[in-house]
Scaffold this motif. Structure first.
Motif, PDB file in Angstrom:
ATOM      1  N   GLY A  63       1.943   5.420   3.126  1.00 51.06           N
ATOM      2  CA  GLY A  63       1.859   5.840   1.733  1.00 51.06           C
ATOM      3  C   GLY A  63       1.905   7.344   1.569  1.00 51.06           C
ATOM      4  O   GLY A  63       2.141   8.107   2.514  1.00 51.06           O
ATOM      5  N   ALA A  64       1.658   7.798   0.343  1.00 49.47           N
ATOM      6  CA  ALA A  64       1.618   9.235   0.059  1.00 49.47           C
ATOM      7  C   ALA A  64       0.286   9.808   0.565  1.00 49.47           C
ATOM      8  O   ALA A  64      -0.733   9.109   0.546  1.00 49.47           O
ATOM      9  N   PRO A  65       0.269  11.042   1.036  1.00 52.45           N
ATOM     10  CA  PRO A  65       1.380  11.999   1.116  1.00 52.45           C
ATOM     11  C   PRO A  65       2.172  11.913   2.423  1.00 52.45           C
ATOM     12  O   PRO A  65       3.035  12.733   2.668  1.00 52.45           O
ATOM     13  N   TYR A  66       1.869  10.918   3.244  1.00 56.09           N
ATOM     14  CA  TYR A  66       2.492  10.857   4.565  1.00 56.09           C
ATOM     15  C   TYR A  66       3.975  10.525   4.492  1.00 56.09           C
ATOM     16  O   TYR A  66       4.765  10.991   5.317  1.00 56.09           O
ATOM     17  N   CYS A  67       4.359   9.685   3.540  1.00 57.31           N
ATOM     18  CA  CYS A  67       5.765   9.299   3.396  1.00 57.31           C
ATOM     19  C   CYS A  67       6.334   9.933   2.138  1.00 57.31           C
ATOM     20  O   CYS A  67       5.762   9.786   1.046  1.00 57.31           O
ATOM     21  N   GLU A  68       7.466  10.597   2.272  1.00 58.43           N
ATOM     22  CA  GLU A  68       8.059  11.298   1.132  1.00 58.43           C
ATOM     23  C   GLU A  68       8.610  10.347   0.079  1.00 58.43           C
ATOM     24  O   GLU A  68       8.850  10.744  -1.061  1.00 58.43           O
ATOM     25  N   GLN A  69       8.817   9.073   0.430  1.00 62.38           N
ATOM     26  CA  GLN A  69       9.340   8.119  -0.543  1.00 62.38           C
ATOM     27  C   GLN A  69       8.253   7.333  -1.260  1.00 62.38           C
ATOM     28  O   GLN A  69       8.539   6.639  -2.233  1.00 62.38           O
ATOM     29  N   ALA A  70       7.025   7.440  -0.795  1.00 59.92           N
ATOM     30  CA  ALA A  70       5.925   6.716  -1.429  1.00 59.92           C
ATOM     31  C   ALA A  70       5.476   7.458  -2.688  1.00 59.92           C
ATOM     32  O   ALA A  70       5.326   8.678  -2.682  1.00 59.92           O
ATOM     33  N   SER A  71       5.222   6.700  -3.744  1.00 60.27           N
ATOM     34  CA  SER A  71       4.739   7.317  -4.985  1.00 60.27           C
ATOM     35  C   SER A  71       3.239   7.136  -5.155  1.00 60.27           C
ATOM     36  O   SER A  71       2.662   7.652  -6.114  1.00 60.27           O
ATOM     37  N   VAL A  72       2.595   6.406  -4.244  1.00 62.81           N
ATOM     38  CA  VAL A  72       1.157   6.167  -4.324  1.00 62.81           C
ATOM     39  C   VAL A  72       0.540   6.321  -2.935  1.00 62.81           C
ATOM     40  O   VAL A  72       1.192   6.110  -1.918  1.00 62.81           O
ATOM     41  N   ALA A  73      -0.742   6.666  -2.924  1.00 62.59           N
ATOM     42  CA  ALA A  73      -1.519   6.615  -1.686  1.00 62.59           C
ATOM     43  C   ALA A  73      -1.931   5.169  -1.438  1.00 62.59           C
ATOM     44  O   ALA A  73      -2.297   4.453  -2.376  1.00 62.59           O
ATOM     45  N   THR A  74      -1.863   4.732  -0.205  1.00 61.36           N
ATOM     46  CA  THR A  74      -2.159   3.333   0.114  1.00 61.36           C
ATOM     47  C   THR A  74      -3.434   3.154   0.936  1.00 61.36           C
ATOM     48  O   THR A  74      -4.110   2.138   0.818  1.00 61.36           O
ATOM     49  N   LEU A  75      -3.752   4.121   1.785  1.00 60.55           N
ATOM     50  CA  LEU A  75      -4.799   3.894   2.777  1.00 60.55           C
ATOM     51  C   LEU A  75      -6.188   3.804   2.160  1.00 60.55           C
ATOM     52  O   LEU A  75      -7.019   3.007   2.599  1.00 60.55           O
ATOM     53  N   GLY A  76      -6.469   4.609   1.119  1.00 61.15           N
ATOM     54  CA  GLY A  76      -7.772   4.534   0.482  1.00 61.15           C
ATOM     55  C   GLY A  76      -7.996   3.200  -0.194  1.00 61.15           C
ATOM     56  O   GLY A  76      -9.070   2.584  -0.064  1.00 61.15           O
ATOM     57  N   LEU A  77      -6.982   2.726  -0.922  1.00 55.77           N
ATOM     58  CA  LEU A  77      -7.091   1.419  -1.567  1.00 55.77           C
ATOM     59  C   LEU A  77      -7.187   0.314  -0.527  1.00 55.77           C
ATOM     60  O   LEU A  77      -7.956  -0.644  -0.692  1.00 55.77           O
ATOM     61  N   ALA A  78      -6.428   0.441   0.557  1.00 56.32           N
ATOM     62  CA  ALA A  78      -6.491  -0.576   1.608  1.00 56.32           C
ATOM     63  C   ALA A  78      -7.886  -0.660   2.204  1.00 56.32           C
ATOM     64  O   ALA A  78      -8.408  -1.758   2.447  1.00 56.32           O
ATOM     65  N   GLN A  79      -8.516   0.492   2.434  1.00 59.69           N
ATOM     66  CA  GLN A  79      -9.870   0.500   2.984  1.00 59.69           C
ATOM     67  C   GLN A  79     -10.853  -0.144   2.011  1.00 59.69           C
ATOM     68  O   GLN A  79     -11.715  -0.928   2.412  1.00 59.69           O
ATOM     69  N   GLU A  80     -10.703   0.164   0.731  1.00 58.50           N
ATOM     70  CA  GLU A  80     -11.607  -0.438  -0.262  1.00 58.50           C
ATOM     71  C   GLU A  80     -11.410  -1.946  -0.324  1.00 58.50           C
ATOM     72  O   GLU A  80     -12.379  -2.711  -0.396  1.00 58.50           O
ATOM     73  N   LEU A  81     -10.157  -2.380  -0.305  1.00 58.94           N
ATOM     74  CA  LEU A  81      -9.895  -3.822  -0.312  1.00 58.94           C
ATOM     75  C   LEU A  81     -10.471  -4.483   0.937  1.00 58.94           C
ATOM     76  O   LEU A  81     -11.031  -5.587   0.863  1.00 58.94           O
ATOM     77  N   ALA A  82     -10.332  -3.814   2.083  1.00 58.87           N
ATOM     78  CA  ALA A  82     -10.859  -4.377   3.323  1.00 58.87           C
ATOM     79  C   ALA A  82     -12.369  -4.565   3.238  1.00 58.87           C
ATOM     80  O   ALA A  82     -12.916  -5.575   3.695  1.00 58.87           O
ATOM     81  N   GLU A  83     -13.054  -3.596   2.650  1.00 58.72           N
ATOM     82  CA  GLU A  83     -14.505  -3.691   2.535  1.00 58.72           C
ATOM     83  C   GLU A  83     -14.907  -4.800   1.576  1.00 58.72           C
ATOM     84  O   GLU A  83     -15.862  -5.547   1.829  1.00 58.72           O
ATOM     85  N   ARG A  84     -14.164  -4.943   0.481  1.00 58.75           N
ATOM     86  CA  ARG A  84     -14.488  -5.975  -0.498  1.00 58.75           C
ATOM     87  C   ARG A  84     -14.135  -7.374   0.006  1.00 58.75           C
ATOM     88  O   ARG A  84     -14.783  -8.359  -0.352  1.00 58.75           O
ATOM     89  N   LEU A  85     -13.081  -7.468   0.813  1.00 59.03           N
ATOM     90  CA  LEU A  85     -12.600  -8.772   1.279  1.00 59.03           C
ATOM     91  C   LEU A  85     -13.133  -9.133   2.654  1.00 59.03           C
ATOM     92  O   LEU A  85     -12.778 -10.175   3.190  1.00 59.03           O
ATOM     93  N   ASN A  86     -13.974  -8.289   3.238  1.00 57.31           N
ATOM     94  CA  ASN A  86     -14.431  -8.507   4.611  1.00 57.31           C
ATOM     95  C   ASN A  86     -15.060  -9.885   4.763  1.00 57.31           C
ATOM     96  O   ASN A  86     -16.003 -10.238   4.065  1.00 57.31           O
ATOM     97  N   GLY A  87     -14.466 -10.663   5.685  1.00 59.61           N
ATOM     98  CA  GLY A  87     -14.965 -12.008   5.945  1.00 59.61           C
ATOM     99  C   GLY A  87     -14.534 -13.039   4.928  1.00 59.61           C
ATOM    100  O   GLY A  87     -14.915 -14.199   5.013  1.00 59.61           O
ATOM    101  N   GLN A  88     -13.721 -12.617   3.923  1.00 62.96           N
ATOM    102  CA  GLN A  88     -13.330 -13.541   2.867  1.00 62.96           C
ATOM    103  C   GLN A  88     -11.819 -13.670   2.739  1.00 62.96           C
ATOM    104  O   GLN A  88     -11.336 -14.290   1.804  1.00 62.96           O
ATOM    105  N   VAL A  89     -11.076 -13.061   3.643  1.00 66.75           N
ATOM    106  CA  VAL A  89      -9.625 -13.077   3.518  1.00 66.75           C
ATOM    107  C   VAL A  89      -9.078 -14.444   3.917  1.00 66.75           C
ATOM    108  O   VAL A  89      -9.301 -14.911   5.019  1.00 66.75           O
ATOM    109  N   ALA A  90      -8.382 -15.089   2.993  1.00 63.62           N
ATOM    110  CA  ALA A  90      -7.754 -16.372   3.300  1.00 63.62           C
ATOM    111  C   ALA A  90      -6.244 -16.285   3.207  1.00 63.62           C
ATOM    112  O   ALA A  90      -5.554 -17.235   3.531  1.00 63.62           O
TER     113      ALA A  90
END
Length: 413
Positions: A322-349
């Motif tokens: 994601g941004a800013p690592y990739c010049e074609q990405a328009s959004v940051a991905t890693l922060g949201l991914a970490q938040e989703l991982a914490e919220r979904l921990n042990g519940q991912v189906a």
């Protein structure tokens, strides 16, 4: 191939080639320099050297790709020449830039010296000069161990075991016995392959098929799966591959320990800690965001920052930088991914993919939930790829969390 001149306004630019070391790719945080470990393995000293290179010449981050390559981020134009001299000195990159343009080989990580996978790879490496010029993203998976492991990994031709004959049951040192099924050469996208009687025959047939691919117009298709031509009559596809096995589980392994990388990336200091013990002999890379550290001390704790649980959602989530690592990405991905991982921990189906743009580099197959960056916001796609039709658009991170919480059951999360 995609006509870049006719792509829609705002659509991501598809470059059509993968970065290397001699041919790095410019990205949002500098040059992306990719290293292909020979036969999918680095010695302990090479891994330590790669960690030093990441810190000295780049940002200190090392990523493990879905083709089992290791890449350094944040390399500047000024630091790149010094990096290349360092990589060549430590045997991480060939001194001849043309070597890097050769057909990439992806080996199942459970190969052992002298087995069929190793023998095929050794013979094919000796014959690479006999191959035609091929599209830049083509590759071969060599997966001739007890059971196929690489069936879901991107490759254009596969050398694996057939279903016929089955397996010689039993374990030795925690490893499955060698398959008694015939060696099989299979074109990607075809359900069946052509049986052969030896590693030498497999290599010969593969070379012929690569020439056939070019001669039959495969260059225009770019990849074998997209090539519509029927296979030649001299390569009858008559046997199915053996049933897929399980990827190496995190934790203790007969050869050492399997460690996971959160979202496929880790600081060099963390990876250095994983191989610092004198007992470590080497590191085997995989396309599943995990490393097999040979000789990792039994009973020793895993380095903080690496994954040990198969239930950790960061291992299963497909996330591009994601941004800013990739010049074609328009959004940051890693922060949201970490938040989703914490919220979904042990519940991912279900399966989850976060992509900074519609290219979907991290995952080319549909997932239960996909979040795609577009014009600085997220589109939410259910049961599709990053370029699929969204069910919700224009979401910021808080909107995404709210939407997922309200629709958790429907989204199978």
């Amino acid at each position: 191939m995609t006509n870049q001149a006719n792509r829609p306004a705002g659509a991501p630019r598809i470059k059509g080639w993968c970065p290397g070391a001699w041919r790095p790719m410019a990205s949002g945080d500098g040059l992306l320099v990719r290293v292909r470990p020979p036969l999918g393995r680095l010695t302990r000293h090479q891994m330590l050297a790669l960690c030093e290179a990441a810190e000295t010449f780049g940002s200190g981050l090392i990523e493990l790709t879905n083709r089992a390559n290791l890449q350094l981020r944040g390399v500047s134009d000024a630091s790149w020449p010094g990096l290349m001299a360092f990589l060549v000195e430590h045997g991480l990159v060939a001194a001849d830039p043309q070597e890097e343009r050769r057909l990439p080989l992806l080996l199942a990580p459970d190969w052992q010296p002298g087995d069929a996978t190793h023998e095929v790879a050794r013979r094919l490496e000796a014959r690479l000069d006999a191959l035609p010029a091929l599209p830049a993203k083509m590759g071969v998976a060599i997966d001739a161990g007890a059971v196929p492991l690489l069936g879901e990994v991107s490759a254009d031709f596969r050398i694996e075991r057939s279903l016929e004959g089955g397996l010689e049951r039993g374990l030795e040192g925690g490893l499955p016995a060698q398959s008694s099924g015939a060696l099989l050469v299979r074109a990607d996208g075809r359900e069946k392959g052509t049986p052969v009687d030896s590693p030498a025959a497999a290599v010969e047939l593969l070379i012929c098929l690569l020439h056939w691919f070019v001669d039959s117009g495969g260059i225009d298709a770019g990849r074998m799966r997209r090539h519509p031509a029927p296979l030649p009559p001299w390569a009858p596809a008559t046997q199915r591959p053996a049933a897929a096995g399980c990827v190496p589980a995190l934790g203790q392994h007969a050869w050492g320990r399997v460690l996971g990388l959160p979202f496929g990336r880790a600081p060099a200091a963390t990876l250095r800690a994983a191989v610092i013990a004198d007992s470590v002999g080497g590191v085997r890379v995989t396309p599943w965001r995990r490393l097999l550290v040979e000789g990792f001390p039994v009973g020793a704790p895993s380095p903080p920052g690496l994954l040990e649980s198969e239930c950790d959602p960061r291992l299963a989530m497909q996330v591009c930088p994601g941004a800013p690592y990739c010049e074609q990405a328009s959004v940051a991905t890693l922060g949201l991914a970490q938040e989703l991982a914490e919220r979904l921990n042990g519940q991912v189906a279900g399966s989850v993919h976060l992509s900074g743009c519609a290219k979907g580099c991290a995952c080319q197959t549909p997932t239960d939930l996909c979040l795609t960056g577009r014009a600085g916001r997220f589109d939410l796609i259910v049961g599709g790829r990053a370029d699929g039709t969204p069910v919700a658009t224009g979401l910021d991170e808080s909107d995404v969390i709210e939407h997922l919480e309200k629709n958790r059951d429907a989204l199978r999360l």
